[in-house]
Design a protein around this motif. Structure first.
Motif, mmCIF file in Angstrom:
data_model
loop_
_atom_site.group_PDB
_atom_site.id
_atom_site.type_symbol
_atom_site.label_atom_id
_atom_site.label_comp_id
_atom_site.label_asym_id
_atom_site.label_seq_id
_atom_site.Cartn_x
_atom_site.Cartn_y
_atom_site.Cartn_z
ATOM 1 N N LEU A 48 0.832 -1.212 0.000
ATOM 2 C CA LEU A 48 0.000 0.000 0.000
ATOM 3 C C LEU A 48 0.865 1.260 0.000
ATOM 4 C CD1 LEU A 48 -2.793 -0.983 2.554
ATOM 5 C CD2 LEU A 48 -3.029 -0.735 0.080
ATOM 6 N N ARG A 49 1.905 1.260 0.832
ATOM 7 C CA ARG A 49 2.822 2.408 0.896
ATOM 8 C C ARG A 49 3.492 2.660 -0.448
ATOM 9 N NH1 ARG A 49 7.255 0.194 3.681
ATOM 10 N NH2 ARG A 49 7.775 -0.473 1.563
ATOM 11 N N ASP A 50 4.007 1.613 -1.078
ATOM 12 C CA ASP A 50 4.730 1.768 -2.336
ATOM 13 C C ASP A 50 3.806 2.217 -3.461
ATOM 14 O OD1 ASP A 50 7.005 1.015 -1.025
ATOM 15 O OD2 ASP A 50 6.999 -1.059 -1.757
ATOM 16 N N ILE A 52 1.142 4.167 -3.040
ATOM 17 C CA ILE A 52 0.917 5.592 -2.796
ATOM 18 C C ILE A 52 2.126 6.409 -3.208
ATOM 19 C CG2 ILE A 52 0.597 7.317 -0.974
ATOM 20 C CD1 ILE A 52 -1.165 5.305 0.480
ATOM 21 N N LEU A 53 3.324 5.896 -2.940
ATOM 22 C CA LEU A 53 4.550 6.604 -3.313
ATOM 23 C C LEU A 53 4.795 6.586 -4.814
ATOM 24 C CD1 LEU A 53 7.009 5.370 -0.517
ATOM 25 C CD2 LEU A 53 6.041 7.665 -0.769
ATOM 26 N N ASP A 54 4.043 5.764 -5.540
ATOM 27 C CA ASP A 54 4.240 5.612 -6.986
ATOM 28 C C ASP A 54 5.706 5.297 -7.277
ATOM 29 O OD1 ASP A 54 3.516 5.522 -9.645
ATOM 30 O OD2 ASP A 54 3.761 7.686 -9.961
ATOM 31 N N ALA A 55 6.228 4.321 -6.512
ATOM 32 C CA ALA A 55 7.645 3.988 -6.590
ATOM 33 C C ALA A 55 7.932 2.841 -7.547
ATOM 34 C CB ALA A 55 8.153 3.620 -5.191
ATOM 35 N N GLY A 56 7.029 2.607 -8.496
ATOM 36 C CA GLY A 56 7.222 1.509 -9.427
ATOM 37 C C GLY A 56 6.755 0.199 -8.819
ATOM 38 N N VAL A 57 7.402 -0.893 -9.178
ATOM 39 C CA VAL A 57 7.029 -2.205 -8.647
ATOM 40 C C VAL A 57 7.292 -2.227 -7.142
ATOM 41 C CG1 VAL A 57 7.468 -4.685 -8.739
ATOM 42 C CG2 VAL A 57 7.592 -3.311 -10.834
ATOM 43 N N VAL A 118 6.461 14.918 7.735
ATOM 44 C CA VAL A 118 5.107 14.648 8.225
ATOM 45 C C VAL A 118 4.438 13.565 7.386
ATOM 46 C CG1 VAL A 118 2.810 15.619 8.590
ATOM 47 C CG2 VAL A 118 4.840 16.965 9.182
ATOM 48 N N ALA A 119 4.516 13.702 6.067
ATOM 49 C CA ALA A 119 3.923 12.698 5.186
ATOM 50 C C ALA A 119 4.598 11.345 5.377
ATOM 51 C CB ALA A 119 4.033 13.151 3.730
ATOM 52 N N SER A 120 5.905 11.355 5.605
ATOM 53 C CA SER A 120 6.627 10.100 5.816
ATOM 54 C C SER A 120 6.162 9.403 7.092
ATOM 55 C CB SER A 120 8.133 10.381 5.901
ATOM 56 O OG SER A 120 8.627 10.873 4.663
ATOM 57 N N ALA A 121 5.908 10.173 8.145
ATOM 58 C CA ALA A 121 5.413 9.586 9.389
ATOM 59 C C ALA A 121 4.030 8.979 9.184
ATOM 60 C CB ALA A 121 5.376 10.634 10.491
ATOM 61 N N ILE A 122 3.187 9.654 8.416
ATOM 62 C CA ILE A 122 1.843 9.132 8.153
ATOM 63 C C ILE A 122 1.925 7.830 7.352
ATOM 64 C CG2 ILE A 122 -0.324 9.577 6.929
ATOM 65 C CD1 ILE A 122 0.054 12.541 7.621
ATOM 66 N N LEU A 123 2.811 7.806 6.359
ATOM 67 C CA LEU A 123 2.981 6.585 5.578
ATOM 68 C C LEU A 123 3.627 5.478 6.418
ATOM 69 C CD1 LEU A 123 4.050 8.026 2.111
ATOM 70 C CD2 LEU A 123 1.949 6.803 2.665
ATOM 71 N N GLY A 124 4.485 5.860 7.368
ATOM 72 C CA GLY A 124 5.030 4.875 8.292
ATOM 73 C C GLY A 124 3.936 4.253 9.142
ATOM 74 N N LEU A 125 3.003 5.081 9.603
ATOM 75 C CA LEU A 125 1.857 4.589 10.356
ATOM 76 C C LEU A 125 1.028 3.631 9.506
ATOM 77 C CD1 LEU A 125 -0.302 4.600 12.640
ATOM 78 C CD2 LEU A 125 -1.210 6.698 11.594
ATOM 79 N N MET A 126 0.778 4.019 8.255
ATOM 80 C CA MET A 126 -0.029 3.178 7.377
ATOM 81 C C MET A 126 0.649 1.836 7.112
ATOM 82 S SD MET A 126 -1.205 3.762 3.482
ATOM 83 C CE MET A 126 0.396 3.096 3.003
ATOM 84 N N THR A 127 1.973 1.869 6.944
ATOM 85 C CA THR A 127 2.714 0.627 6.746
ATOM 86 C C THR A 127 2.590 -0.277 7.960
ATOM 87 O OG1 THR A 127 4.336 1.862 5.413
ATOM 88 C CG2 THR A 127 4.968 -0.334 6.139
ATOM 89 N N ALA A 128 2.601 0.332 9.155
ATOM 90 C CA ALA A 128 2.579 -0.432 10.404
ATOM 91 C C ALA A 128 1.226 -1.079 10.679
ATOM 92 C CB ALA A 128 2.977 0.465 11.573
ATOM 93 N N VAL A 129 0.139 -0.418 10.298
ATOM 94 C CA VAL A 129 -1.187 -0.938 10.649
ATOM 95 C C VAL A 129 -1.923 -1.537 9.461
ATOM 96 C CG1 VAL A 129 -1.351 0.758 12.507
ATOM 97 C CG2 VAL A 129 -2.422 1.260 10.300
ATOM 98 N N GLY A 130 -1.470 -1.223 8.239
ATOM 99 C CA GLY A 130 -2.214 -1.651 7.052
ATOM 100 C C GLY A 130 -2.329 -3.154 6.918
#
Length: 212
Positions: A48-50, A52-57, A118-130
């Motif tokens: 999910l994080r990747d 959102i980041l549009d980081a490719g595969v 700030v956005a990185s912390a939010i995405l860190g949270l999403m990675t942790a609970v997703g």
């Protein structure tokens, strides 16, 4: 800290995958269901994080090594489920360990992708609970994040925020990263032990909920 980040990430995948395979065992899924549920929880938050980041595969598919921990977790649970079920809240313990590691690695991946702190912390949270949310929804269980008992998102957000802050000022290293993970894990487990809860969404009295 690149190698340490990879180790943290793989350990987080393993801990989360064990929690998924344990839930599958409790629900009497077969070994294939155990592997699939473990893979979903272990890799779901990072995918999910990747996306959102549009980081490719997503790195879970780009690096085959990420598929190893769910397989190992499924095998371990298959052979030792009868042992670990003797201990109270084993699933929650593994879930807490995975969350503590993922709130760090998810934040670091986001910072490396150029996101602001700030956005990185939010995405860190999403990675942790997703991943945990995906696991519980697929298994038709109430997600841990929505249960009243204990704190869940708050420890993960604290860990992600501390990671983002320390990384921004150049103080994040293996020692401080391990300390953050230990703090998040301890806060989660202590909150369960003593029944700490986040404030309710709205204040309601017994009369309001039972009247009219």
């Amino acid at each position: 800290m690149a190698w340490a980040e990879l180790v943290f990430d793989l350990l987080g995948v393993f801990f989360f995958a064990v929690s998924g395979s344990l839930l599958a065992a409790q629900r009497q899924f077969d070994v294939v269901g155990s592997l699939l549920l473990g893979t979903l929880v272990g890799l779901g938050g990072g995918i999910l994080r990747d996306v959102i980041l549009d980081a490719g595969v997503p790195r879970a598919f780009d690096s085959p090594i990420y598929l190893v921990p769910p397989v190992v977790a499924a095998v371990v649970v298959y052979f030792f489920a009868h042992v670990v079920h003797r201990f109270h809240d084993v699933l929650i313990t593994f879930d807490a360990a995975g969350m503590a590691l993922f709130c760090i690695t998810g934040t670091l991946v986001s910072l490396a992708a150029g996101m602001n702190p700030v956005a990185s912390a939010i995405l860190g949270l999403m990675t942790a609970v997703g991943g945990g949310v995906i696991r519980d929804v697929v298994a038709n269980d109430v997600p841990q994040i929505f249960r009243a008992r204990g704190l869940y998102a708050i420890p993960a957000l604290l860990g992600a925020a501390l990671t983002s802050l320390l990384a921004s000022v150049g103080w994040l290293n293996l020692g401080t990263g391990a300390a953050i993970a230990a703090l998040v894990f301890a806060l989660r487990m202590v909150s369960l032990r003593y029944g700490w809860e986040a404030p309710p969404a709205g204040e309601q009295t017994h009369e309001q909920t039972s009247g009219t």
